[in-house]
Design a protein around this motif. Structure first.
Motif, PDB file in Angstrom:
ATOM      1  N   ASP A 259       0.796  -0.855   0.060  1.00 19.68           N
ATOM      2  CA  ASP A 259      -0.180  -0.071  -0.145  1.00 19.68           C
ATOM      3  C   ASP A 259       0.846   1.124  -0.069  1.00 19.68           C
ATOM      4  OD1 ASP A 259      -2.482   1.641   0.249  1.00 19.68           O
ATOM      5  OD2 ASP A 259      -2.263   1.587   2.421  1.00 19.68           O
ATOM      6  N   GLY A 260       0.475   2.080  -1.155  1.00 24.75           N
ATOM      7  CA  GLY A 260       1.289   3.356  -1.210  1.00 24.75           C
ATOM      8  C   GLY A 260       2.814   3.351  -0.859  1.00 24.75           C
ATOM      9  N   LEU A 261       3.367   2.316  -1.510  1.00 24.92           N
ATOM     10  CA  LEU A 261       5.014   2.225  -1.529  1.00 24.92           C
ATOM     11  C   LEU A 261       5.838   3.080  -2.407  1.00 24.92           C
ATOM     12  CD1 LEU A 261       6.436  -0.008   0.546  1.00 24.92           C
ATOM     13  CD2 LEU A 261       6.998  -1.554  -1.494  1.00 24.92           C
ATOM     14  N   THR A 262       6.609   3.690  -1.637  1.00 22.35           N
ATOM     15  CA  THR A 262       7.481   4.849  -2.400  1.00 22.35           C
ATOM     16  C   THR A 262       9.163   4.538  -1.889  1.00 22.35           C
ATOM     17  OG1 THR A 262       5.847   6.441  -2.303  1.00 22.35           O
ATOM     18  CG2 THR A 262       8.120   7.020  -2.728  1.00 22.35           C
ATOM     19  N   ALA A 263       9.680   4.413  -3.034  1.00 22.84           N
ATOM     20  CA  ALA A 263      11.156   4.217  -3.046  1.00 22.84           C
ATOM     21  C   ALA A 263      11.929   5.162  -2.225  1.00 22.84           C
ATOM     22  CB  ALA A 263      11.944   3.812  -4.250  1.00 22.84           C
ATOM     23  N   ALA A 264      13.063   4.882  -1.487  1.00 21.51           N
ATOM     24  CA  ALA A 264      13.815   5.926  -0.636  1.00 21.51           C
ATOM     25  C   ALA A 264      14.626   6.984  -1.747  1.00 21.51           C
ATOM     26  CB  ALA A 264      14.716   5.388   0.383  1.00 21.51           C
ATOM     27  N   ASP A 265      14.811   6.450  -2.871  1.00 20.79           N
ATOM     28  CA  ASP A 265      15.549   7.044  -3.976  1.00 20.79           C
ATOM     29  C   ASP A 265      14.734   7.545  -4.969  1.00 20.79           C
ATOM     30  OD1 ASP A 265      14.819   4.698  -5.324  1.00 20.79           O
ATOM     31  OD2 ASP A 265      17.054   4.108  -5.560  1.00 20.79           O
ATOM     32  N   GLY A 266      13.513   7.461  -4.904  1.00 20.07           N
ATOM     33  CA  GLY A 266      12.558   7.821  -5.945  1.00 20.07           C
ATOM     34  C   GLY A 266      12.239   7.139  -7.160  1.00 20.07           C
ATOM     35  N   THR A 267      12.638   5.879  -7.038  1.00 26.21           N
ATOM     36  CA  THR A 267      12.798   5.061  -8.488  1.00 26.21           C
ATOM     37  C   THR A 267      11.409   4.771  -8.700  1.00 26.21           C
ATOM     38  OG1 THR A 267      13.593   3.230  -7.212  1.00 26.21           O
ATOM     39  CG2 THR A 267      14.938   4.444  -8.641  1.00 26.21           C
TER      40      THR A 267
ATOM     41  N   GLY B 120      13.950   0.418 -16.525  1.00 29.03           N
ATOM     42  CA  GLY B 120      13.764   1.972 -16.126  1.00 29.03           C
ATOM     43  C   GLY B 120      12.590   2.081 -15.394  1.00 29.03           C
ATOM     44  N   ALA B 121      11.466   1.259 -15.360  1.00 31.64           N
ATOM     45  CA  ALA B 121      10.296   1.406 -15.033  1.00 31.64           C
ATOM     46  C   ALA B 121      10.219   1.397 -13.532  1.00 31.64           C
ATOM     47  CB  ALA B 121       9.141   0.580 -15.644  1.00 31.64           C
ATOM     48  N   GLY B 122      11.314   0.680 -13.052  1.00 31.74           N
ATOM     49  CA  GLY B 122      11.071   0.499 -11.697  1.00 31.74           C
ATOM     50  C   GLY B 122      10.614  -0.987 -11.029  1.00 31.74           C
ATOM     51  N   ARG B 123      10.628  -1.806 -11.914  1.00 31.30           N
ATOM     52  CA  ARG B 123      10.152  -2.946 -11.752  1.00 31.30           C
ATOM     53  C   ARG B 123      10.913  -3.843 -10.611  1.00 31.30           C
ATOM     54  NH1 ARG B 123      10.728  -5.572 -17.329  1.00 31.30           N
ATOM     55  NH2 ARG B 123      12.704  -4.649 -17.122  1.00 31.30           N
ATOM     56  N   THR B 124      12.307  -3.702 -10.733  1.00 24.59           N
ATOM     57  CA  THR B 124      13.254  -4.659  -9.977  1.00 24.59           C
ATOM     58  C   THR B 124      13.381  -3.759  -8.766  1.00 24.59           C
ATOM     59  OG1 THR B 124      14.560  -5.695 -11.639  1.00 24.59           O
ATOM     60  CG2 THR B 124      15.544  -5.108  -9.616  1.00 24.59           C
ATOM     61  N   GLU B 125      13.212  -2.495  -8.683  1.00 24.68           N
ATOM     62  CA  GLU B 125      13.622  -1.570  -7.376  1.00 24.68           C
ATOM     63  C   GLU B 125      12.387  -1.904  -6.591  1.00 24.68           C
ATOM     64  OE1 GLU B 125      16.145   0.146 -10.787  1.00 24.68           O
ATOM     65  OE2 GLU B 125      13.928  -0.770 -10.567  1.00 24.68           O
ATOM     66  N   LEU B 126      11.153  -2.091  -7.306  1.00 23.48           N
ATOM     67  CA  LEU B 126       9.867  -2.427  -6.467  1.00 23.48           C
ATOM     68  C   LEU B 126      10.018  -3.620  -5.764  1.00 23.48           C
ATOM     69  CD1 LEU B 126       7.071  -1.841  -5.657  1.00 23.48           C
ATOM     70  CD2 LEU B 126       6.192  -2.845  -8.017  1.00 23.48           C
ATOM     71  N   VAL B 127      10.340  -4.722  -6.325  1.00 19.59           N
ATOM     72  CA  VAL B 127       9.978  -5.940  -5.739  1.00 19.59           C
ATOM     73  C   VAL B 127      11.346  -6.196  -4.931  1.00 19.59           C
ATOM     74  CG1 VAL B 127       9.029  -7.234  -7.569  1.00 19.59           C
ATOM     75  CG2 VAL B 127      11.497  -7.081  -7.571  1.00 19.59           C
ATOM     76  N   ARG B 128      12.542  -5.524  -4.761  1.00 17.21           N
ATOM     77  CA  ARG B 128      13.471  -5.553  -3.760  1.00 17.21           C
ATOM     78  C   ARG B 128      13.094  -4.864  -2.645  1.00 17.21           C
ATOM     79  NH1 ARG B 128      18.987  -5.973  -5.229  1.00 17.21           N
ATOM     80  NH2 ARG B 128      19.704  -4.224  -3.821  1.00 17.21           N
ATOM     81  N   ALA B 129      12.439  -3.793  -2.785  1.00 19.85           N
ATOM     82  CA  ALA B 129      11.857  -2.946  -1.875  1.00 19.85           C
ATOM     83  C   ALA B 129      10.782  -4.031  -0.807  1.00 19.85           C
ATOM     84  CB  ALA B 129      11.020  -1.595  -2.061  1.00 19.85           C
ATOM     85  N   VAL B 130       9.871  -4.672  -1.619  1.00 20.36           N
ATOM     86  CA  VAL B 130       8.887  -5.396  -1.114  1.00 20.36           C
ATOM     87  C   VAL B 130       9.578  -6.672   0.038  1.00 20.36           C
ATOM     88  CG1 VAL B 130       7.108  -7.149  -1.430  1.00 20.36           C
ATOM     89  CG2 VAL B 130       7.010  -5.117  -2.701  1.00 20.36           C
ATOM     90  N   ALA B 131      10.844  -7.123  -0.727  1.00 21.58           N
ATOM     91  CA  ALA B 131      11.608  -8.049  -0.038  1.00 21.58           C
ATOM     92  C   ALA B 131      12.623  -7.592   0.822  1.00 21.58           C
ATOM     93  CB  ALA B 131      12.195  -8.984  -1.000  1.00 21.58           C
ATOM     94  N   GLY B 132      12.485  -6.287   1.267  1.00 21.17           N
ATOM     95  CA  GLY B 132      13.492  -5.661   2.193  1.00 21.17           C
ATOM     96  C   GLY B 132      14.877  -5.528   1.937  1.00 21.17           C
ATOM     97  N   VAL B 133      15.157  -5.585   0.822  1.00 24.20           N
ATOM     98  CA  VAL B 133      16.512  -5.299   0.402  1.00 24.20           C
ATOM     99  C   VAL B 133      16.731  -3.915   0.353  1.00 24.20           C
ATOM    100  CG1 VAL B 133      18.161  -5.918  -1.522  1.00 24.20           C
ATOM    101  CG2 VAL B 133      16.260  -7.505  -1.040  1.00 24.20           C
ATOM    102  N   ASP B 134      15.899  -2.985  -0.361  1.00 21.88           N
ATOM    103  CA  ASP B 134      16.029  -1.454  -0.546  1.00 21.88           C
ATOM    104  C   ASP B 134      15.279  -0.933   0.455  1.00 21.88           C
ATOM    105  OD1 ASP B 134      18.012  -2.380  -2.434  1.00 21.88           O
ATOM    106  OD2 ASP B 134      16.598  -1.802  -4.071  1.00 21.88           O
ATOM    107  N   PRO B 135      15.422   0.363   0.985  1.00 27.91           N
ATOM    108  CA  PRO B 135      14.792   1.121   1.983  1.00 27.91           C
ATOM    109  C   PRO B 135      13.464   1.646   1.215  1.00 27.91           C
ATOM    110  CG  PRO B 135      16.704   2.295   1.537  1.00 27.91           C
ATOM    111  CD  PRO B 135      16.814   1.122   0.867  1.00 27.91           C
TER     112      PRO B 135
END
Length: 496
Positions: free
Chosen positions: A264-272, A293-308
């Motif tokens: 819900d409403g997930l937003t990357a710390a680096d804005g990706t 560049g759409a942010g696919r990998t960044e999104l799932v990494r965040a869901v998995a706790g890898v990226d803040p």
């Protein structure tokens, strides 16, 4: 095309054996100036071995080669590139903390008056980047570049060495459609300058777009060749694997009512990516599509706790997670199979057993003791469940790409997770092994697990998924299901 006679590369009767394995068996190959020759085959067919012989990584046991009419037997990659032949690997071999220009000239830094001539390095690197249509400053650090840009830096490096034949190993594996189009435009331009290419790819639909001829390998032998690239995919697949295989996606069953994962409403710390919300139900495969560049990998990494993340929540079975790192996600039942299996998914120089045991020490080590028997038992179960072709003691490095991917999946399934995220699950995997991975993914869904699949292969996303979430420039553009999930509809949203 005009006949160039002895011009170009001529390979005759080349063989190579590694121990009991006959990797190459009397291979013939011709590559003329200004053409692209596709080299096709399953993993283990001998494509990489042949490429490494041509590129000077190691010598052949039998046979000989000529290059532009002269005997050619490079003793090292440096000698090969000195003669005008370079290999662009699928895994980038750039130094991330050096600049583009420094990477282009690494090992041969230009000097003037006893000092490094950075101005000349930047000028010459920029000249080749412009030739490739790449508008980036030569002073930029490589780690800040996208994969497609890094790949072109590799090509620019070869061009500064006056390469006239480039071997491209899975050049589009990590590229989206727009970046693939750009790469093909550059290849066409370089062909016009008389440059030749050996093109290795598992994406057979690309072959007719960029290649002039096709050579097919199987089990170290040349089994077919075609003087045109316009060959039916089904025929090429049959030649590659020795049997008829159609790309049919397995039945994935029907999703259930209960939502397992809710974002819900997930937003990357680096804005990706910004303000992304979705859920995944029991037994559902949710595909995530979008151009690179759409942010696919960044999104799932965040869901998995890898990226803040900066904002938003991730919940599993109604419980909001406090994600301070991957361990929190894993303990909550969320696991990630990353896109780069060799650098992030598996420890290549450890055995299958050790790879399976590493994230499961709490389960494998009885009363705190890790024993060889315990590791072998866990690995044996994983090998049987996943259909891995290997022994518990076998090093992962020695496995094919498809079996390496199965090991990465197996080590996480041993934890019996609630949510499995697979990022580019068939990247660099041949058509035969893809079918096995598809069946594994379908089995997960049929067993009631919530599955998320990220892929640059649009057919793959559409063929496997119950619903498709589309990202563009870090934002959710829509979720498509059923008959509305078509390639046209996805691309319309992905380019919005």
């Amino acid at each position: 095309m005009t006949d160039n006679g002895s011009r170009g590369l001529v390979v005759r009767g080349v063989s190579k054996r590694f121990g009991a394995t006959q990797a190459l068996d009397h291979i013939d190959l011709d590559v003329r100036p200004g053409e692209v020759v596709a080299l096709l085959g399953e993993n283990g067919a001998g494509k990489s071995t042949l490429s490494n012989v041509i590129a000077g990584t190691f010598p052949s046991d039998t046979g000989d080669m000529t290059w532009n009419g002269e005997p050619y037997a490079p003793g090292s990659p440096g000698e090969a590139i000195g003669r005008g032949i370079g290999l662009i690997h699928q895994e980038m071999r750039l130094l991330p903390d050096l600049s583009v220009a420094e990477n282009v000239f690494v090992g041969r830094l230009l000097q003037r008056g006893g000092r490094i001539d950075r101005a000349e390095m930047n000028r010459r690197a920029s000249e080749q980047l412009t030739r490739l249509g790449l508008d980036i400053p030569p002073t930029r650090l490589v780690r800040t570049l996208r994969v497609a840009e890094q790949q072109q830096v590799e090509i620019a490096k070869a061009l500064t060495l006056n390469a006239r034949l480039l071997i491209l190993d899975e050049p589009t594996a990590a590229l989206g459609s727009d970046e693939t189009d750009h790469l093909f435009e550059r290849i066409e331009a370089l062909k016009g300058e008389g440059m030749a290419f050996i093109y290795i790819s598992h994406r057979l639909e690309e072959i007719t777009r960029i290649c002039d001829r096709i050579v097919v390998m199987r089990d170290g032998q040349r089994v077919a060749s075609h003087d045109t690239a316009h060959v039916p995919v089904a025929q090429l697949v049959e030649e590659m694997v020795g049997r008829s295989i159609e790309r049919i996606f397995p039945d994935t069953g029907a999703p259930r009512e209960r939502a397992v994962l809710r974002v819900d409403g997930l937003t990357a710390a680096d804005g990706t990516f910004q303000d992304v919300s979705f859920d995944v139900h029991e037994g559902e495969i949710l595909g995530i599509a979008g151009i690179v560049g759409a942010g696919r990998t960044e999104l799932v990494r965040a869901v998995a706790g890898v990226d803040p993340v900066k904002a938003g929540t991730v919940a599993v079975e109604g419980d909001v997670l406090r994600l301070r790192g991957p361990r929190d996600a894993i303990e909550a039942g969320v696991v990630l199979v990353p896109e780069d299996r060799k650098n992030q998914g598996a420890v290549l120089d450890l055995s299958i057993g050790d790879n399976v045991a590493l994230p499961n020490l709490d389960r494998v080590a009885k009363r705190g003791w890790l024993t060889p028997q315990g590791v072998a038992s866990a690995a044996g179960a994983a090998i049987t469940e996943m259909g891995i072709k290997g022994r518990p003691s076998q090093l992962v490095r020695t496995l094919s790409g498809g079996n390496q991917q199965k090991v990465v999946i197996a080590k996480w399934l041993a934890r019996r997770p609630k949510v499995v995220i697979l990022d580019e699950p068939t990247r660099g995997i041949d058509v035969g092994a893809r079918a096995a991975i598809y069946e594994v993914i379908a089995d997960l869904a049929r067993s009631g697990m919530a599955v998320v699949v990220v892929s640059s292969d649009l057919d793959e996303v559409l063929g496997l998924s119950h619903r498709v979430l589309v990202l563009s420039r870090g934002r959710l553009r829509g979720v498509l299901a059923g008959a509305e999930a078509t390639d046209t509809a996805v691309m319309r949203l992905a380019t919005a």
